[in-house]
Enzyme design. Structure first.
Site, PDB file in Angstrom:
ATOM      1  N   HIS A  99       3.420   6.611  -6.910  1.00 40.97           N
ATOM      2  CA  HIS A  99       2.701   7.784  -7.414  1.00 40.97           C
ATOM      3  C   HIS A  99       3.617   9.010  -7.348  1.00 40.97           C
ATOM      4  CE1 HIS A  99      -1.666   9.610  -7.434  1.00 40.97           C
ATOM      5  NE2 HIS A  99      -1.049   9.752  -8.581  1.00 40.97           N
ATOM      6  N   HIS A 103       1.669   4.452  -2.862  1.00 44.88           N
ATOM      7  CA  HIS A 103       1.743   5.912  -2.715  1.00 44.88           C
ATOM      8  C   HIS A 103       3.116   6.390  -3.195  1.00 44.88           C
ATOM      9  CE1 HIS A 103      -1.971   6.691  -0.637  1.00 44.88           C
ATOM     10  NE2 HIS A 103      -1.691   5.913   0.384  1.00 44.88           N
ATOM     11  N   HIS A 132       0.837  -1.204   0.000  1.00 41.30           N
ATOM     12  CA  HIS A 132       0.000   0.000   0.000  1.00 41.30           C
ATOM     13  C   HIS A 132       0.876   1.260   0.000  1.00 41.30           C
ATOM     14  CE1 HIS A 132      -3.674   2.336   1.271  1.00 41.30           C
ATOM     15  NE2 HIS A 132      -2.721   3.159   1.688  1.00 41.30           N
ATOM     16  N   GLU A 133       1.771   1.330   0.954  1.00 43.67           N
ATOM     17  CA  GLU A 133       2.616   2.525   1.058  1.00 43.67           C
ATOM     18  C   GLU A 133       3.536   2.653  -0.148  1.00 43.67           C
ATOM     19  OE1 GLU A 133       1.702   4.681   3.017  1.00 43.67           O
ATOM     20  OE2 GLU A 133       0.464   3.429   4.313  1.00 43.67           O
TER      21      GLU A 133
HETATM   22 ZN   LIG Z   1      -3.011   5.205   1.896  1.00 41.52          ZN
END
Ligand SMILES: [Zn+2]
Length: 675
Positions: free
Chosen positions: A471, A468, A464-465
């Site tokens: 991105h 980010h 998940h991290e």
């Molecule tokens: Zn998040």
């Protein structure tokens, strides 16, 4: 130049940064900023990107970069001196930021750029930055008349006080409640460690027996595990009526809710919106409150049959346990018993298959395969011996981004997991500044000579991290204000992160990431299948619960009239009539505890959780169609979503990637709710 925080070429010099560097660096940058604003406001006659906006961008980049290093160290190697310097300077920055956002001379100049013929010659990223500035000035009240501005400011100050008080009331009420159980025979079912903590809590208050509270580590296990139904009811009732008319009048949030709603409505009317929901959506991916409620209604219709099925199963299991009239305080307890019966495996068992090196190698392999990059270790100045540094290279082996990884929990490190920006990609006179990210987790450190082992939840957190991070790191935007995650709509920010989590549920990926710490064996397929089945346990019930909260929030800030006869409690009952399968007792005061929307910035925004899940599941479905590690799908995701950052609306990026607007089918299918 001896202050390492004022060093703007190359990577941060973490090993040299001391608390005494902070105030001089921030003072100097804020002074520089104030002087710049004065110069721009008074001397630039015909503002353009190059003679005006670019200077402000340059300055916010410098300030952002210095502050990011301070904020990061405050979070991961905290000390009293660092904390004090951090807090002092945070206040200065807030003041500087608010002065900037109120400066109408700047607003006028941004408007001039936007309305000038040459605006169309700017790059899309530059245009987006100018448009965002004009929008934010407007939403900050820049167009109001003088006396209206005074009222606008009053409203905002009142709202921030009311939000703080709302949260305090819940906290005070939570802290105040204590319930002692004398005898161990009344506490069967509770885990050893919970009993141990309860015994200590009693002792520290000079009492005998076991003391429970409404804080989650005490409250939740009682609801989940205590066989004593009366005890469950006692704690549930206390929890569900916090900050309401059933407790101390000074902690009652009922009037605060009404005041907050009235002020938010007044504020949105002043800015020309019909209601606060419209104001909230002005900066989000969703366009109108109707679009959001239609989305939620549709999702509710599709999820409800599954929620009803979950509920029937639960009621059936409750009967088996001798509970014929299942109540709200039985739901977690019966669910836990049902879960144990259906999926007999433990986190501990799974954890043995996920050693750190295998997990990282697996994560990097997925990234390399789909995005055509390479990830490898590199060296840099670090803040702690547990931290590491990596570089990401493109297909031609040229570095394109860097990241720091700090995985283990330790003293003086803030809890949780997060990605943060260290350096943001942008084009400068002397070339491209490459992006740098911080990826921080709080996993268990290695013990003895064994490697660190991660639970499957932690593996997902890592993905998940990292999503980010991608991105931020794979952006190709040249301008600071919309590069990477900057300027991305709030309800679309979780797209890349939740997208990456999907790979943790793919046998093809997981198989290669596992290696039993003692036997060296891969994760058995049967265990993986059980994990997948357990993931969707009660997915229907959980989905309609999220929809209930989201619809309540959206309608409360939409058509609901805070001066009318209907109360927020009436409204949530109406919403429950439509979507809920679990009906809490009439005395439940959930709105009085809904901090997300009354104190946490989620007002008319709670739907974002489900919204972003739809986007990420639907994005991932292209990989299901073209192959889990499809280079084609990866290239499109990289070019149309990650690379674009905030330079264009998230919907445009999504459509460019997926070839159509988002659909909720993939999410329902992933949750075992395919029609
Ligand atoms: Zn998040």
């Amino acid at each position: 130049m001896s202050n390492p925080l004022l060093h703007f070429s190359g990577l941060p010099k973490f090993s040299e940064i001391l608390p005494e560097h902070i105030s001089p660096a921030i003072d100097s940058l804020i002074n520089e900023g104030r002087a710049l604003v004065e110069a721009l406001a008074t001397s630039v006659e015909t503002p353009t990107w190059d003679n005006f906006a670019l200077f402000l961008e340059n300055h916010s980049e410098k300030l952002g970069r210095a502050w990011s290093q301070i904020g990061h160290m405050n979070a991961v190697v905290n000390s009293p001196a660092l904390r004090e310097a951090y807090n002092d300077n945070l206040q200065k920055l807030t003041d500087f930021g608010s002065d900037l956002s109120q400066d109408e001379r700047l607003y006028e100049k941004f408007k001039k750029i936007q309305t000038h013929a040459s605006f169309r010659e700017l790059s899309p990223a530059q245009q987006k930055i100018i448009s965002n500035e004009v929008r934010d000035f407007k939403l900050g009240g820049a167009e109001l008349a003088v006396e209206e501005k005074i009222r606008f400011k009053e409203i905002n100050e009142a709202l921030s006080k009311l939000s703080a008080k709302f949260e305090e009331n819940i906290l005070d009420n939570t802290n105040d409640f204590k319930h002692v159980v004398e005898n161990l025979v009344d506490l069967t079912g509770l885990p050893e460690d919970v009993l141990e903590t309860a015994k200590k809590a009693a002792k520290s208050d000079d009492k005998t027996g076991y003391q429970f509270s409404l804080h989650f580590p005490s409250y939740l296990p009682v609801l989940q595990y205590a066989d004593n139904r009366v005890l469950r009811e006692t704690l549930y009732r206390a929890y569900a009526t916090r900050a309401s008319e059933f407790g101390k009048p000074e902690w009652d949030n009922t009037q605060l809710i009404s005041n907050i709603l009235k002020l938010k409505q007044e504020e949105s009317h002043m800015l020309g919106f019909n209601n606060f929901a419209e104001l909230s959506l002005a900066t989000k991916m969703a366009d109108t409150p109707a679009e959001v409620t239609t989305f939620l209604d549709t999702l509710a219709k599709r999820a409800k049959p599954y929620a009803e099925r979950d509920m029937q199963e639960l009621v059936g299991h409750a009967k088996k346990l001798g509970i014929d009239d299942m109540q709200a305080w039985d739901v977690s307890y019966v669910s836990e018993k049902l879960r144990e019966e259906k999926y007999a495996f433990s986190d501990q068992e799974v954890k043995q298959y996920f050693p750190e090196d295998k997990v990282l190698a697996g994560l990097f392999k997925v990234t390399e395969a789909i995005f055509g990059v390479q990830v490898r270790k590199a060296s840099a100045s670090l803040w702690h011996e547990d931290a590491a540094f990596y570089e990401i290279c493109d297909a031609a082996n040229k570095p394109m981004a860097y990241f720091y990884l700090d995985l283990y929990a330790r003293n003086n490190k803030r809890g949780g997991a997060w990605m943060d920006e260290c350096i943001t990609r942008r084009k400068k006179a002397n070339g491209i500044e490459l992006p740098v990210a911080y990826l921080t987790c709080n996993f268990s450190a290695p013990v003895g000579n064994k490697p660190a082992l991660f639970t499957h939840d932690e593996v997902q957190t890592m993905f998940h991290e990292f999503g980010h991070g991608l991105h931020h790191m794979l952006t190709q935007v040249d301008e600071y204000g919309v590069s990477g995650i900057k300027g991305v709509e709030w309800d679309a920010v979780e797209l890349p992160s939740q997208f990456m989590e999907n790979f943790c549920w793919e046998w093809e990926v997981i198989r290669l990431m596992t290696h039993h710490v003692d036997t060296g064996k891969q994760l058995p397929r049967e265990l993986f299948d059980k994990m997948v089945a357990a993931k969707n346990f009660q997915a229907g019930m959980q989905t309609v619960r999220q929809i209930e909260f989201s619809l309540f929030d959206m309608r409360l800030h939409g058509d609901f009239d805070p001066n009318g006869a209907l109360t927020p409690l009436d409204l949530i009952e109406q919403v429950r009539d439509e979507v809920a399968v679990v009906r809490p007792p009439k005395w439940n005061r959930f709105p009085n505890n809904f901090s997300h929307i009354f104190a946490g910035g989620y007002a008319a925004g709670y739907y974002s959780y489900k919204w972003a899940e739809v986007l990420s599941a639907d994005a991932y479905s292209l990989f299901e169609e073209l192959g889990v590690l499809s280079i084609e799908a990866g290239k499109r995701f990289k070019n149309e979503v990650l690379a674009q950052g905030g330079s264009r609306p998230a919907l445009e990026s999504f459509v460019a990637f997926r070839g159509r607007e988002p659909s909720m089918d993939a999410l329902l299918r992933h949750n075992g709710m395919a029609s």
